[in-house]
Design an enzyme around this catalytic site. Structure first.
Site, PDB file in Angstrom:
ATOM      1  N   GLU A 110       0.841  -1.204   0.000  1.00 45.23           N
ATOM      2  CA  GLU A 110       0.000   0.000   0.000  1.00 45.23           C
ATOM      3  C   GLU A 110       0.877   1.257   0.000  1.00 45.23           C
ATOM      4  O   GLU A 110       0.605   2.224  -0.712  1.00 45.23           O
ATOM      5  CB  GLU A 110      -0.952  -0.041   1.196  1.00 45.23           C
ATOM      6  CG  GLU A 110      -2.040  -1.100   1.049  1.00 45.23           C
ATOM      7  CD  GLU A 110      -2.807  -1.354   2.322  1.00 45.23           C
ATOM      8  OE1 GLU A 110      -4.051  -1.237   2.289  1.00 45.23           O
ATOM      9  OE2 GLU A 110      -2.180  -1.647   3.358  1.00 45.23           O
ATOM     10  N   GLU A 130      -3.224  -9.981   3.695  1.00 49.35           N
ATOM     11  CA  GLU A 130      -4.001  -9.704   4.905  1.00 49.35           C
ATOM     12  C   GLU A 130      -5.061 -10.773   5.202  1.00 49.35           C
ATOM     13  O   GLU A 130      -5.321 -11.080   6.362  1.00 49.35           O
ATOM     14  CB  GLU A 130      -4.688  -8.330   4.792  1.00 49.35           C
ATOM     15  CG  GLU A 130      -3.764  -7.133   4.972  1.00 49.35           C
ATOM     16  CD  GLU A 130      -3.123  -6.659   3.683  1.00 49.35           C
ATOM     17  OE1 GLU A 130      -2.587  -5.541   3.662  1.00 49.35           O
ATOM     18  OE2 GLU A 130      -3.130  -7.423   2.697  1.00 49.35           O
TER      19      GLU A 130
END
Ligand code: T1G
Length: 708
Positions: A110, A130
């Site tokens: 990210e 994740e």
């Protein structure tokens, strides 16, 4: 530690270099985002600088947010500190180039996507793993990724969590340039090339987003696949919802939708369980009295004795790790059958795209079938995988003691037999250890490493370290009957049989445990492994059974009829030529008759009782094992059950699951079973102690670590 120390700043003429230095994996721990933000401000304020490179110190870029911080988080979690930073980078007046080596995972990717450009070493990997922690990307990943790689790939990466190689990422447009050799130098010259040019902001890109309608089929297929392949997991479906939001909403609104989904996942039991598993898989490698500095024995050449199903699989494991293997068996026929099975397994792996043909050809070269011990003096380790009988194992170990060089490790793949008794067949019990692989050995991740009374620390340390090289999770256990996994599996499968004998349908017992999340039900698992395996062991230990204690009889009776399961087409179920199971009314009728003859009253049994009896039988035996010291920590038991017995990782393993339910509740339920079923359900003293003290198995582990 002073926050800014984790970020070092330097300059190469007109290019600023911002280095993230937070070992071991440059996680975005408190202070790191702030340090990067301050460095970006400094760079923008320095007129001599035209662009910046952000790079990780050590072996990797950024492996994500700091998972250790999750427990301390309140609503909004890491995004509170990360999102502003990412917008800040994106809005930087001068271009920021992200230079990736090792891994850019989760918050690390990210961060990279908030940069204006990304360059990478060809060996780097990027990904949004994740979901493996029961969460979803929480810092705009589900919104920026589809803008860079398209919706379909973004859904796949976020819902499955698999890493993508740098070269594939370059093809997808996620990486702008692959840099061979010196990454920093390459990144700086790239930064110089793009300095002064317009810096693309990922959040403003839309051409790859398309519309929700255009991607409707992608989302539907992804949800289908998630429900099948990641059965019971909530996060993959949440990740798909979040990426879908990117095709419907503005970037800001999409991030809010992501935040809601992220927070729901973060505070779920599934996420707590999966984070427990993440750290547990690392904790099991730590042996209190075998420190990590303990010298290890180099293992560059091994031998496997026995080319049956297990022996063949174990030989493949070593070859796959690049370690040449001698594979010995008693005669040509056995050896040919063994090698044919290995070749067939490899051919399947190529067909499924797991390996290339070139890889397989190389590995097959590494497996040398032999009929004698001639070359055994050259090996560093032997794994014995012959038939599960003590007499035969002792003969083999006496031979190995004679032919192997001093210092070689002598390991047994026994799944139940006494390691110390096997070791006594040699003059070097300190070199003997158990390495219990799980079938199929070339697939199952678990390796139970069984410590004998005299096993040397160097031998233990070597096997623990070797397990990682073999792509396994090594868990050290003590030498009791059935060690940890199989010892607990006994009561679990006992209860499954009792439940059928008391009136439950075979398929109802399996269905309840599958819906609980297990990969397979206890009775179908027996059919897969072969009911005769347990039957032979029960017969060998019949003399140890306590008089007056109820024993299950149904499976023994099925075996007496030659119904061993899949391998005889009939067991608890009936199997067709593709090994597909169907309910066998003959079994139901047989068990009803046997139960009537045994005077066992029949009754309706609920799925919740089925689950409680089977799972709490595991927990109760696990607590005994901990109390007796045959497992180091409760988390070790959890890792064994998740990686060796198909226990759902999103429940954290049997001991963590018991903590989640609450030990007082579990203890009370076991007491309820104790009353009608007697001694076999006597609550384990440790469980009683913890329940009465309002403590958990996790507390027990902390106390163990503190006491070590
Ligand atoms: N946070 C904290 N500690 C971490 C960590 C992390 N992200 N990753 C690793 N460690 C610790 C680990 O516990 C071990 O500690 C040591 O580092 C070495 O790890 C906002 C919310 C990167 C592939 O899921 O997959 O970002 O045992 O033994 O085999 O959207 O670590 O030595 O004390 O595993 O070389 C997403 C997790 C987070 C990646 C390296 N990121 N890490 O493997 O070393 S969520 C991940 C890994 C997130 C954002 C969201 C692996 C690795 P110790 P190791 P390795």
């Amino acid at each position: 530690m002073n926050n800014l120390v984790k970020i070092s700043k330097d300059k190469d003429n007109d290019v600023a270099i911002i280095t993230i230095d937070n070992p071991p994996v440059n996680a975005l721990s408190p202070g790191v985002p702030e340090g990067i933000s301050a460095a970006i401000d400094e760079m923008n304020g320095d007129p001599s600088v035209k662009a910046a490179v952000v790079i990780g110190a050590g072996r990797t870029f950024v492996a994500g947010a700091d998972i250790k911080e999750f427990g301390k988080m309140t609503a909004g979690g890491p995004r509170r500190s990360l999102l502003p930073l990412l917008l800040h980078i994106e809005d930087s007046g001068k271009p920021v180039v992200m230079a990736i080596h090792g891994n850019a995972f989760g918050g690390g990717l990210e961060l990279a996507m908030a940069g204006h450009y990304r360059v990478a070493s060809p060996t780097a990997q990027v990904g949004q793993p994740e979901v493996k922690l029961g969460i979803i990307p929480g810092a705009g990943g589900t919104q920026r990724l589809p803008r860079l790689v398209g919706v379909a790939k973004a859904v796949e990466m976020c819902a499955e969590g698999k890493p993508v190689s740098a070269s594939d990422a370059a093809t997808l447009g996620l990486i702008d340039r692959l840099i061979d050799g010196d990454l920093l130098a390459g990144a700086v010259s790239f930064a110089r090339e793009i300095a002064g040019k317009p810096a693309p902001k990922t959040r403003e890109l839309t051409e790859k987003l398309g519309t929700t309608a255009e991607s409707a089929a992608v989302f539907a297929a992804a949800r289908d696949s998630a429900r099948k392949k990641q059965r019971g997991l909530k996060a993959p479906l949440a990740a798909i919802d979040a990426v879908e939001a990117a095709t419907r909403l503005s970037f800001e609104e999409g991030c809010q939708a992501e935040a809601r989904l992220f927070t729901e996942c973060l505070f779920s039991d599934q996420s707590k369980a999966l984070i427990h598993v993440f750290f547990g898989e690392r904790e099991v490698a730590k042996i209190p009295d075998v420190p990590k500095e303990t010298p290890v024995i180099p293992v560059n050449r091994v031998a496997v004795v026995g080319s049956g199903t297990m022996g063949g699989g174990i030989a493949m494991v070593f070859a796959n790790a690049g370690i040449p293997v001698l594979l010995k068996d008693v005669d040509e026929l056995a050896l040919n059958v063994g090698m044919d099975k290995i070749r067939k397994n490899y051919a399947n792996s190529v067909q499924r795209g797991r390996f290339t043909q070139a890889f397989v050809d190389e590995r097959l070269q590494m497996i040398k079938p032999v009929l004698n011990y001639d070359a055994f003096s050259e090996v560093d380790m032997v794994v014995e995988a012959v038939f599960e009988g003590m007499a035969l194992k002792k003969t083999v170990f006496a031979d190995l003691d004679r032919v192997c060089r001093r210092g070689a490790i002598l390991a047994s793949n026994t799944s139940t037999l006494n390691i110390d008794e096997i070791a006594e067949a040699t003059s070097r019990p300190e070199a003997v250890i158990g390495t219990h692989f799980f079938s199929p050995a070339n697939v199952m991740r678990l390796l139970e490493i069984v410590r004998g009374k005299k096993s040397r620390k160097e031998v233990i340390a070597t096997c623990m370290q070797l397990s990682k090289k073999l792509g396994k999770i090594g868990v050290l256990v003590g030498n009791c009957r059935g060690f940890v996994g199989n010892r607990m599996f006994g009561p679990y499968r006992r209860e499954a049989q009792f439940l059928v004998e008391e009136g439950a349908e075979v398929e109802a017992v399996d269905k309840a445990l599958v819906e609980f999340g297990n990969a397979m039900g206890p009775l179908a698992t027996g059919d897969l492994a072969g009911l005769d395996v347990g039957w032979r062991i029960r017969k060998e230990y019949r003399h140890l059974e306590k008089p007056g204690i109820r024993q299950p009889f149904a499976e023994d009776r099925l075996c007496e009829m030659g119904r061993y399961g899949q391998k005889t087409v009939r067991g608890w179920y009936r199997y067709d030529e593709n090994r597909r199971a169907s309910v066998d009314p003959e079994v139901t009728a047989l068990v009803r008759k046997w139960s009537a003859d045994a005077g066992i009253p029949q009754r309706q049994i609920s799925p919740s009782e089925i689950v409680d009896r089977c799972i709490y039988a595991l927990v109760n035996e696990g607590a005994r094992i901990l109390d007796e010291g045959y497992a180091l920590r409760a988390v070790d038991i959890d890792i064994i059950y998740i990686n060796g017995y198909g226990f759902p990782a999103y429940r954290g393993g049997p001991m963590w699951h018991a903590d989640t339910v609450g030990l007082q509740k579990v203890y009370q339920r076991i007491c309820e079973f104790h009353r009608p079923h007697g001694e076999i359900w006597e609550p384990a003293p440790l469980l009683q102690r913890l329940a009465e003290a309002g403590k958990t198995f996790a507390d027990f582990d902390k106390e163990q670590v503190a006491a070590a």
